[in-house]
Design a protein around this motif. Structure first.
Motif, PDB file in Angstrom:
ATOM      1  N   VAL A 115      -5.029   5.967   1.840  1.00  0.00           N
ATOM      2  CA  VAL A 115      -4.320   4.695   1.759  1.00  0.00           C
ATOM      3  C   VAL A 115      -4.778   3.977   0.498  1.00  0.00           C
ATOM      4  O   VAL A 115      -5.992   3.738   0.324  1.00  0.00           O
TER       5      VAL A 115
ATOM      6  N   TRP B 177      -4.207  -2.546   6.846  1.00  0.00           N
ATOM      7  CA  TRP B 177      -3.108  -1.628   6.566  1.00  0.00           C
ATOM      8  C   TRP B 177      -2.662  -0.929   7.839  1.00  0.00           C
ATOM      9  O   TRP B 177      -3.423  -0.806   8.800  1.00  0.00           O
TER      10      TRP B 177
ATOM     11  N   ALA C  93       0.937  -3.421   4.437  1.00  0.00           N
ATOM     12  CA  ALA C  93      -0.364  -4.072   4.239  1.00  0.00           C
ATOM     13  C   ALA C  93      -0.276  -5.546   4.616  1.00  0.00           C
ATOM     14  O   ALA C  93       0.787  -6.154   4.591  1.00  0.00           O
TER      15      ALA C  93
ATOM     16  N   CYS D 259       3.707   2.860   4.665  1.00  0.00           N
ATOM     17  CA  CYS D 259       2.468   2.101   4.662  1.00  0.00           C
ATOM     18  C   CYS D 259       2.797   0.634   4.459  1.00  0.00           C
ATOM     19  O   CYS D 259       3.545   0.279   3.540  1.00  0.00           O
TER      20      CYS D 259
ATOM     21  N   ALA E 179      -4.286   0.610  -2.038  1.00  0.00           N
ATOM     22  CA  ALA E 179      -3.742  -0.733  -2.176  1.00  0.00           C
ATOM     23  C   ALA E 179      -2.933  -0.848  -3.464  1.00  0.00           C
ATOM     24  O   ALA E 179      -3.176  -0.119  -4.439  1.00  0.00           O
TER      25      ALA E 179
ATOM     26  N   CYS F 139       0.843  -1.188   0.000  1.00  0.00           N
ATOM     27  CA  CYS F 139       0.000   0.000   0.000  1.00  0.00           C
ATOM     28  C   CYS F 139       0.877   1.237   0.000  1.00  0.00           C
ATOM     29  O   CYS F 139       2.066   1.182   0.340  1.00  0.00           O
TER      30      CYS F 139
END
Length: 354
Positions: free
Chosen positions: A280, A290, A353, A351, A282, A260
């Motif tokens: 955010v 996340w 995920a 970030c 993907a 992400c």
């Protein structure tokens, strides 16, 4: 526009906005008229927990069209505002666009201007309008208008010439408002003798923390049996869930490399604080959850978060998805927001995920 005699205009010294540090508690940043409910708050209050229920189409068709047009108008029921208008409301908001604040927030609230039979609150001719201020901004002023006798909100767009000022207050710091479950609230007494039938209240709230103007359309029915005021708005309403959340989120997203990215946008700042939104997104594979880490460079701290849960360590905040916005389809996005303390400076973001 015809103006009625002002009923009240107290002038009270401005108080500074104080952001309380409560890192683990989600919050919302603005406010709305909650009784009689504004159109956007009313649609969220009635349908936020079952916004995909097909019964809305027949039971509450105006809310149905609003949810179909842009669900974020209801998730962000407390964010219908414009900035830096310098009080020139009529010059900046055309007739027919009053309920959306002149197509505020890039057109997010346009459906609020749709003419039709919006759900109306039964009221008497002597009542109080309740404004909930979740961030304790206070007011430079609040003005309440009512539509003229003979105006029919079910068939006519709202124009400035349809409004008559019925009450207003002047500079009123949040410290003078009543405590609420979150933030503060204020009740504005209104008297409109002799009125019957359908009408609309139009409220302008000029917040004190910056040049930020809020606009609320509240549909009412004079002469009906008054309904009880709502309880205080919840302490952690989701303000911006996915535009089209899946009816049944996948329990096992497709296998692959889950990744992400996070994009940071400053919404506004004031002395000692700021507000930001984080998107955010993907990667090429759907994700089930996340985590975003923000590190501010100059001692700033995250004070409050909504649409996520936060833990903080000095100037570093780690925000994880809420229960309803962790599953994100490939290349799709969700957002969360925050209030911070200190003089704003853009943080570094990471970030991850699952």
């Amino acid at each position: 526009m015809r103006f009625a005699r002002l009923l009240a205009a107290p002038l009270i010294a401005l108080a500074a906005v104080i952001v309380v540090l409560v890192p683990s508690s989600p919050a919302s940043a603005h406010g709305s008229i909650v009784n009689p409910a504004s159109r956007n708050y009313g649609c969220w209050e009635r349908w936020g927990s079952r916004f995909q229920d097909p019964a809305m189409a027949t039971e509450d068709p105006m809310c149905w069209q609003a949810w179909q047009a842009n669900p974020n108008a209801m998730w962000n029921w407390n964010g219908l505002y414009r900035e830096n208008l310098a009080g020139n409301h009529q010059a900046n908001i055309p007739d027919g666009q009053l309920c959306s604040g002149g197509r505020a927030e890039g057109g997010r609230y346009n459906s609020m201007d749709t003419v039709g039979n919006w759900r109306a609150t039964n009221v008497g001719t002597s009542l109080s309008l309740r404004l909930n201020d979740q961030a304790s901004h206070g007011a430079d002023y609040i003005r309440v208008y009512v539509t003229r006798a003979g105006y029919d909100p079910t068939t006519q767009p709202l124009r400035w010439s349809d409004l008559t000022l019925v009450t207003q207050i002047g500079n009123t710091p949040a410290s003078q408002w009543q405590p609420a479950a979150q933030g503060v609230q204020i009740d504005l007494p209104v008297n409109v003798p002799g009125r019957t039938g359908r009408a609309m209240f139009y409220t302008i709230w000029q917040a004190s923390h910056m040049d930020q103007s809020y606009y609320f359309c509240s549909d009412v029915n004079f002469g009906g049996t008054p309904t009880n005021p709502p309880t205080n708005p919840p302490t952690n309403p989701p303000t911006n869930p996915p535009t089209n959340p899946p009816t049944n989120p996948p329990t096992n997203p497709p296998t692959g490399t889950r990744a992400c990215t996070a994009t940071y946008t400053l919404v506004g700042s004031w002395t000692g604080g700021f507000q930001a939104d984080i998107r955010v997104t993907a990667g090429s594979t759907a994700i089930a959850g996340w985590t975003v880490t923000l590190t501010y460079p100059s001692g700033q701290q995250v004070a409050q978060v909504w649409n996520g849960t936060a833990t903080t360590n000095g100037s570093t905040a780690t925000i994880r998805n809420a229960t309803y916005n962790g599953s994100v389809a490939a290349a799709q996005s969700t957002t969360f927001g925050l209030l911070g303390s200190g003089t704003h400076s853009t943080p570094t973001l990471t970030c991850t995920a699952t």
